[in-house]
Enzyme design. Sequence first.
Site, PDB file in Angstrom:
ATOM      1  N   ASP A 147      34.460  33.196  44.975  1.00  0.00           N
ATOM      2  CA  ASP A 147      35.277  34.406  44.989  1.00  0.00           C
ATOM      3  C   ASP A 147      36.642  33.959  45.524  1.00  0.00           C
ATOM      4  OD1 ASP A 147      36.324  36.917  44.881  1.00  0.00           O
ATOM      5  OD2 ASP A 147      34.659  37.907  45.892  1.00  0.00           O
TER       6      ASP A 147
HETATM    7  C1  BGC Z   1      37.005  40.116  44.433  1.00  0.00           C
HETATM    8  C2  BGC Z   1      36.436  39.607  43.111  1.00  0.00           C
HETATM    9  C3  BGC Z   1      37.537  39.406  42.138  1.00  0.00           C
HETATM   10  C4  BGC Z   1      38.543  38.431  42.718  1.00  0.00           C
HETATM   11  C5  BGC Z   1      39.723  38.152  41.818  1.00  0.00           C
HETATM   12  C6  BGC Z   1      38.100  39.209  44.935  1.00  0.00           C
HETATM   13  O1  BGC Z   1      38.707  39.740  46.069  1.00  0.00           O
HETATM   14  O2  BGC Z   1      35.976  40.198  45.395  1.00  0.00           O
HETATM   15  O3  BGC Z   1      35.480  40.497  42.624  1.00  0.00           O
HETATM   16  O4  BGC Z   1      37.039  38.947  40.916  1.00  0.00           O
HETATM   17  O5  BGC Z   1      39.049  38.967  43.939  1.00  0.00           O
HETATM   18  O6  BGC Z   1      40.563  39.249  41.751  1.00  0.00           O
END
Ligand code: BGC
Length: 761
Positions: free
Chosen positions: A232
């Site tokens: 993530d």
């Molecule tokens: C979120 C993800 C997301 C990523 C990219 C993160 O903060 O938890 O679900 O895909 O950011 O935006």
Amino acid sequence: MTDQQSTVQAMISKMTLEEKAALCTGAGPWATTPVAHADVPEMIVTDGPHGVRRVGNLEEMGSQSLPATCFPSAASLAATWNPGLLEEMGRALAEEAVALEVDVLLGPGVNMKRTPLCGRNFEYFSEDPYLAGKLAAALINGIQGGGVGTSLKHFAANNQEYQRFSINAEIDERTLREIYLAAFETAVKESRPWTVMCSYNKINGFYGSEQHYLLTDILKDEWGFEGLVVSDWGAVHDRVAALKAGLDLEMPGPKPSRTQAVIDAVEGGEMDEAVLDEAVRRILTIIMQAQATAKGGSFDQDAHHALARKVAAESMVLLKNEEVLPLSNPRRVAVIGRAAQHAHFQGGGSSHINPTRVDAPLDALKAVLPDSEITYSEGYAADLSQDQALIAAAADAAAAADVAVIFIALPASVESEGYDRANLLLTAQQEALIGAVTKAQSQCVVVLNTSSAVDMRAWVDDTAGIIQAGFMGQAGGSAVADVLTGAVNPSAKLAESFPLKLEDTPAYINFPGDRGTVHYGEGLYIGYRYYDAKQIPVLFPFGHGLSYTTFAYTNPAVSATEFTDADGVIVSVDVTNTGKQAGQEIVQVYVHDQKSTLHRPEKELKGFAKVALEPGETKTVEIPLDFRAFAYYHPDHQQWITEDGEFDLLIGASAADINEQLTVSLKSSLDLPSLLHEESTLQEWLDDDKGKAVIAETIVLIQDGIAGSFGISDEAEGGIGMDVMGFLMDMPLLSVLHFNDAALPQTPEEIVAGLVDLLHG
Ligand code: BGC
């Protein structure tokens, strides 16, 4: 070796250690690192699950992403219980991703709804892993069928926003397997996502990004995941530890310090270069897979908007209807609530889409009810402020109309990615508004644009109808008008229980944790599993949803009443549309294990089917149940097991509305080793078929010993009484034998060790 494998191998052999290390961290927020001389192109990834959030030219658009269709979010999709529809939507998402030059869409999320408070529940499917897994697999199959990759997220146990970057989720192995990993497992096995995204949080002491057990042992080795694991955004702490654990790609980048750390680890002998090569191989394989689909072009905005409307209409749950819906040509309609004019159709955070257009419910209602006189009152502001004048105006409008429809959405400051809700209530202004309007107008329908359960005790009985419209996507305004007027017969059912109050919820005393740890003390018992076990009444049960028609279930049958887990069974039931309109019914099959060695939930969803029926029509619905429908995860055997015995198959319209029940007898195909050991109790020995046989002779010694110790003679008392035996049942066999120590041929320790050897030998 396939052509693709040899291409990837050739690329790896051309790359230097520095290039390989650099490939394992992104080149930017949404791109991987290209390596020109080895012919490695970049790969573009982007959010999010229910639309394509392709960030454009920053100078021209700022943080605004390129226009794309905003479909309903996962919580709404789940309420359709319709894998075919999700697959269709997945195809449309892929077309948009292709047009917007995106290789991998970052979703869907299959984390469980452990608590209705989780701020990100709108992005997740269900409290039930079976339903979530099946629907996620369908969506992924649709997207990937269109040549675009997905990222199944957030692996694992990202079930709250509170301290999501660091909180340590303490979960026992069985709960992890049966509840928190099961939807991931189904999706991985049934749809082979190109990527899996690790979670930010810790699970049992280790960050999601550094969990060898989850990322490698379970995901890659046990489930056969062949794609790449991506972090993530910002979830990596120690790059080398993460690589060793199986985290292939770190996002976002660039991060020269990470690349250097990997180089140093290889050069210093701390990490085998083979570990890096394996991550590089996985990344390159996915990059090459993405290359197979040519990007660019355009997509049909009208067609996708129409699809978004269809999906949204099928996702709206008719929770309550006291003969107020569908609206039949009402003369005067009072439309109330800010969300009627400013459609609240998606959640805040990384999944936020810049929609191609938005249908406001108010406009849509005017369009479908051209002959009605429609008024609009705002009712509440966009924030938490209270304003009596707004309430009074709405109540007046309601009193002057034939029917009132109140649209309710919580302020973004209450419900979003990034933080959890503090309670289940609507705002004070909204509660007061519903109170005043329902007093002025008995024909009052509440439409909820909320993402999860709401405490409705203050007003539920005063309303004539309630629709859970959810985060309904950009065409939701038209969809809700379709449902209100009956142009679409509602056919959605709740994918999560709606409790009466927060204090009733399973995680209540274990949420959100403190001192950095959240203990999943309720174990397997989340959602309906908990309400069943505790017999706690809920407002609306899991699987509940009304229709404008009615259905009858008859002729329940099963393909075999005695079967082996390897064969499984097929459950069937006839469903008849007994009303006057065409409609769709969602048939649910829950399994109840009559007796098991380890405790099990009262019932668990193991199959479902959605069936469309014309008035008077009957169809036979068939639902197959396989090994896993009867199995549970046994932490000591470290595998899913079945046990011989009787199972009830409960066929119902919701978790609380079981229409039919069948009982079947299962013969397990497993030959499991006995788990008895030196400390096992007498009861455990007797409960274990092999153990019981092995201790047959020892039992005599035990009985003699007991009789001696307690001064009971067989003749006088008619044998060892159950009271005495019952008292001893929970004692280790060893301790029981000690009662007869003097008369034993060996020491109790030797006897028990011998018995255990006999079992395992
Ligand atoms: C979120 C993800 C997301 C990523 C990219 C993160 O903060 O938890 O679900 O895909 O950011 O935006």
